[in-house]
Design an enzyme around this catalytic site. Structure first.
Site, PDB file in Angstrom:
ATOM      1  N   GLY A  20      -5.500  11.368   1.745  1.00 31.06           N
ATOM      2  CA  GLY A  20      -6.735  11.338   0.967  1.00 31.06           C
ATOM      3  C   GLY A  20      -6.601  11.741  -0.487  1.00 31.06           C
ATOM      4  N   ASN A  73      -6.109   9.711  -3.058  1.00 31.37           N
ATOM      5  CA  ASN A  73      -6.927   8.786  -3.860  1.00 31.37           C
ATOM      6  C   ASN A  73      -8.411   9.082  -3.683  1.00 31.37           C
ATOM      7  OD1 ASN A  73      -5.426   6.643  -5.441  1.00 31.37           O
ATOM      8  ND2 ASN A  73      -4.296   6.662  -3.510  1.00 31.37           N
ATOM      9  N   ARG A  77     -11.306  -4.536  18.343  1.00 26.98           N
ATOM     10  CA  ARG A  77     -11.253  -4.311  16.890  1.00 26.98           C
ATOM     11  C   ARG A  77     -12.619  -4.492  16.246  1.00 26.98           C
ATOM     12  NH1 ARG A  77      -5.928  -4.268  15.173  1.00 26.98           N
ATOM     13  NH2 ARG A  77      -6.532  -4.263  12.997  1.00 26.98           N
ATOM     14  N   MET A  88      -5.478   2.498   6.768  1.00 26.18           N
ATOM     15  CA  MET A  88      -4.261   1.799   7.160  1.00 26.18           C
ATOM     16  C   MET A  88      -4.447   0.825   8.324  1.00 26.18           C
ATOM     17  SD  MET A  88      -2.428   2.785   4.742  1.00 26.18           S
ATOM     18  CE  MET A  88      -0.707   2.393   5.037  1.00 26.18           C
ATOM     19  N   ASN A 147      -9.936  -2.267  -2.497  1.00 28.46           N
ATOM     20  CA  ASN A 147      -8.766  -1.608  -1.905  1.00 28.46           C
ATOM     21  C   ASN A 147      -7.770  -1.229  -2.993  1.00 28.46           C
ATOM     22  OD1 ASN A 147      -6.942  -0.765   0.200  1.00 28.46           O
ATOM     23  ND2 ASN A 147      -5.800  -2.685  -0.093  1.00 28.46           N
ATOM     24  N   HIS A 175      -3.671  -0.739  -3.455  1.00 30.82           N
ATOM     25  CA  HIS A 175      -2.405  -1.073  -2.782  1.00 30.82           C
ATOM     26  C   HIS A 175      -1.235  -0.631  -3.671  1.00 30.82           C
ATOM     27  CE1 HIS A 175       0.331  -3.191  -0.131  1.00 30.82           C
ATOM     28  NE2 HIS A 175       0.947  -3.609  -1.221  1.00 30.82           N
ATOM     29  N   ASP A 224      -4.119  -7.941   1.578  1.00 30.43           N
ATOM     30  CA  ASP A 224      -3.618  -7.651   0.220  1.00 30.43           C
ATOM     31  C   ASP A 224      -3.649  -8.881  -0.689  1.00 30.43           C
ATOM     32  OD1 ASP A 224      -3.125  -5.031   1.085  1.00 30.43           O
ATOM     33  OD2 ASP A 224      -1.105  -5.519   1.737  1.00 30.43           O
TER      34      ASP A 224
HETATM   35  C1  GAR Z   1      -1.676   5.266  -1.277  1.00 31.74           C
HETATM   36  O1  GAR Z   1      -0.440   5.159  -1.924  1.00 31.74           O
HETATM   37  C2  GAR Z   1      -2.329   3.909  -1.142  1.00 31.74           C
HETATM   38  O2  GAR Z   1      -2.096   3.066  -2.242  1.00 31.74           O
HETATM   39  C3  GAR Z   1      -1.664   3.377   0.098  1.00 31.74           C
HETATM   40  O3  GAR Z   1      -1.545   4.477   0.947  1.00 31.74           O
HETATM   41  C4  GAR Z   1      -1.481   5.681   0.176  1.00 31.74           C
HETATM   42  C5  GAR Z   1      -2.571   6.609   0.657  1.00 31.74           C
HETATM   43  O4  GAR Z   1      -2.447   7.864   0.059  1.00 31.74           O
HETATM   44  N1  GAR Z   1      -2.427   2.341   0.688  1.00 31.74           N
HETATM   45  C6  GAR Z   1      -1.913   1.351   1.406  1.00 31.74           C
HETATM   46  O5  GAR Z   1      -0.732   1.251   1.646  1.00 31.74           O
HETATM   47  C7  GAR Z   1      -2.908   0.332   1.907  1.00 31.74           C
HETATM   48  N2  GAR Z   1      -2.292  -0.622   2.727  1.00 31.74           N
HETATM   49  P1  GAR Z   1      -3.705   8.830  -0.030  1.00 31.74           P
HETATM   50  O6  GAR Z   1      -4.267   8.965   1.395  1.00 31.74           O
HETATM   51  O7  GAR Z   1      -3.139  10.126  -0.521  1.00 31.74           O
HETATM   52  O8  GAR Z   1      -4.692   8.226  -0.978  1.00 31.74           O
END
Ligand code: GAR
Length: 192
Positions: free
Chosen positions: A12, A14, A66, A91, A108, A110, A146
């Site tokens: 978390g 971000n 799902r 994820m 999103n 990425h 993506d």
């Molecule tokens: C981040 O680097 C994000 O860009 C990536 O997972 C991480 C989450 O970190 N997202 C993906 O790979 C999406 N497919 P966080 O929980 O610390 O934000």
């Protein structure tokens, strides 16, 4: 302020960057819900401690259903009053059903310069490919994983002795800057 929901699965960081931005009076969004598909997501604690409403809807409770899982998410997000969904390290691949519900209103982040390196393990993939540059992308969510329209990207150099962790950290710093900035632009443009 535009009410937003954030979907997470883990750390978390971000989400925290968005929380900090939303705390500023001049920022055009407020977080009305943080939702995780995993009960042990560290980000849930972070949000809860800041007094933000959190919810866990474990995908495990729905087995192979799902869409049923996503109907529960959709219901919770609508009940929160959120107008936008920000995926921040969520994820799970979304079904076309949920994507359709939030078309043009789901964003999103990425950790690569899309269209390069979609999917998982992007930092390892960039190193393996010998990329000179790497970074992160904010995009609208569409059916293709993506693949949605790109809103913004930030670039970092790949340095000679980088390993995946060093590269990930350099990218993450940009993620934390880019996500709030892009959300601000997105909301401001929507309303003008
Ligand atoms: C981040 O680097 C994000 O860009 C990536 O997972 C991480 C989450 O970190 N997202 C993906 O790979 C999406 N497919 P966080 O929980 O610390 O934000």
């Amino acid at each position: 302020k535009t009410p937003i929901a954030i979907l997470i699965s883990g750390r978390g960081s971000n989400m925290l960057a968005l929380m900090e931005a939303c705390a500023r009076p001049d920022f055009p969004a407020k977080i009305v819900l943080v939702l995780s598909n995993k009960a042990d997501a560290a980000g849930l604690d972070t949000a809860r401690k800041a007094g933000i409403k959190t919810l866990c809807i474990p995908h495990k409770d729905y087995g192979k259903g799902r869409e049923a899982h996503e109907r529960a998410i959709d219901e919770a997000v609508r009940a929160s009053g959120a107008e936008l969904i920000c995926l921040a390290g969520y994820m799970r691949v979304l079904t076309p059903w949920l994507v359709q519900q939030w078309q043009g209103r789901m964003i999103n982040i990425h950790p690569s310069l899309l269209p390069a390196f979609p999917g998982l393990h992007t930092h390892e993939a960039a190193l393996k490919a010998g990329a000179k540059e790497h970074g992160c992308t904010i995009h609208l969510v569409t059916d293709g994983v993506d693949e949605g329209p790109i809103l913004a990207q930030a670039r970092v150099p790949v340095l000679p002795h980088d390993d995946a962790d060093a590269l990930a950290a350099r990218v993450l710093e940009q993620e934390h800057r880019l996500y709030p900035e892009t959300l601000k632009h997105f909301i401001t443009q929507r309303h003008t």
